[in-house]
Design a protein around this motif. Structure first.
Motif, mmCIF file in Angstrom:
data_model
loop_
_atom_site.group_PDB
_atom_site.id
_atom_site.type_symbol
_atom_site.label_atom_id
_atom_site.label_comp_id
_atom_site.label_asym_id
_atom_site.label_seq_id
_atom_site.Cartn_x
_atom_site.Cartn_y
_atom_site.Cartn_z
ATOM 1 N N SER A 20 0.843 -1.194 0.000
ATOM 2 C CA SER A 20 0.000 0.000 0.000
ATOM 3 C C SER A 20 0.882 1.249 0.000
ATOM 4 N N THR B 229 0.630 3.083 3.388
ATOM 5 C CA THR B 229 1.360 2.382 4.448
ATOM 6 C C THR B 229 2.864 2.550 4.269
ATOM 7 N N ARG C 296 3.862 6.069 5.259
ATOM 8 C CA ARG C 296 3.859 6.259 6.721
ATOM 9 C C ARG C 296 5.083 5.621 7.367
#
Length: 194
Positions: A148, A151, A154
């Motif tokens: 992702s 993700t 982050r």
């Protein structure tokens, strides 16, 4: 030439933000009072509360200004004409350099989350430097498939923050920068031949 009301308002806000930043860096958020900020800015306490709801609101504006400065440095280091890969690598270096501005790591990575909370700091970061990282990863074609994009962005953002904390704490900056470049190269995969 006399200044307009808007110019005076902006000058007052800027004086308060700059005075508050200096005090937050030298004393910390908890040990800084609004009367001290007003005195340092050469402004009445009433004027401070005219421009900011409270100390926390002023702190938020200090952090937003810091976040915007970091994002601007990243954007300047990663212009559109660079390849996506090089833009990510140069942008990562720019982030680590931007975080060496005295007090910035403390404000954004230590006091900010403690005062405003993780969710608010993440939202602020997502609108600025983390957004630059996410866009860079997307341009490089990452996040298509098994991983992702959000993700990955982050997690890499957290790694960059940790690297900034390590450098701020006295770790070997060259070693940290090298490790972050290696991490990005691993995420990017082999360079495609033209």
């Amino acid at each position: 030439m006399s200044r307009t009301n808007r110019e005076r308002t902006e000058a007052t806000r800027l004086a308060l933000i700059e005075a508050a930043r200096a005090l937050f860096v030298s004393k910390g958020y908890g040990d800084t009072s609004t009367p001290e900020i007003a005195v340092a800015a050469g402004i009445t306490r009433g004027a401070l509360y005219h421009h900011f709801t409270d100390k926390r609101d002023l702190f938020r504006q200090v952090l937003l200004r810091e976040e915007e400065a970091v994002a601007a440095d990243i954007e300047a280091a990663a212009p559109e004409q660079l390849t996506p890969r090089q833009a990510l690598l140069d942008g990562s270096e720019a982030y680590l350099t931007a975080m060496t501005v005295p007090g910035r790591t403390r404000l954004l990575l230590i006091d900010g989350p403690a005062v405003l909370g993780h969710a608010e700091m993440m939202a602020m970061d997502d609108a600025t430097s983390a957004n630059s990282l996410r866009q860079g990863l997307a341009r490089a074609g990452l996040g298509k498939g098994a991983v992702s994009l959000d993700t990955l962005a982050r997690l890499l953002s957290a790694a960059f923050d940790r690297a900034a904390l390590e450098i701020d704490g006295g770790a070997d900056a060259k070693e940290i920068r090298s490790a972050m470049q290696w991490l990005l190269v691993q995420a990017l995969g082999p360079e495609k031949k033209r």
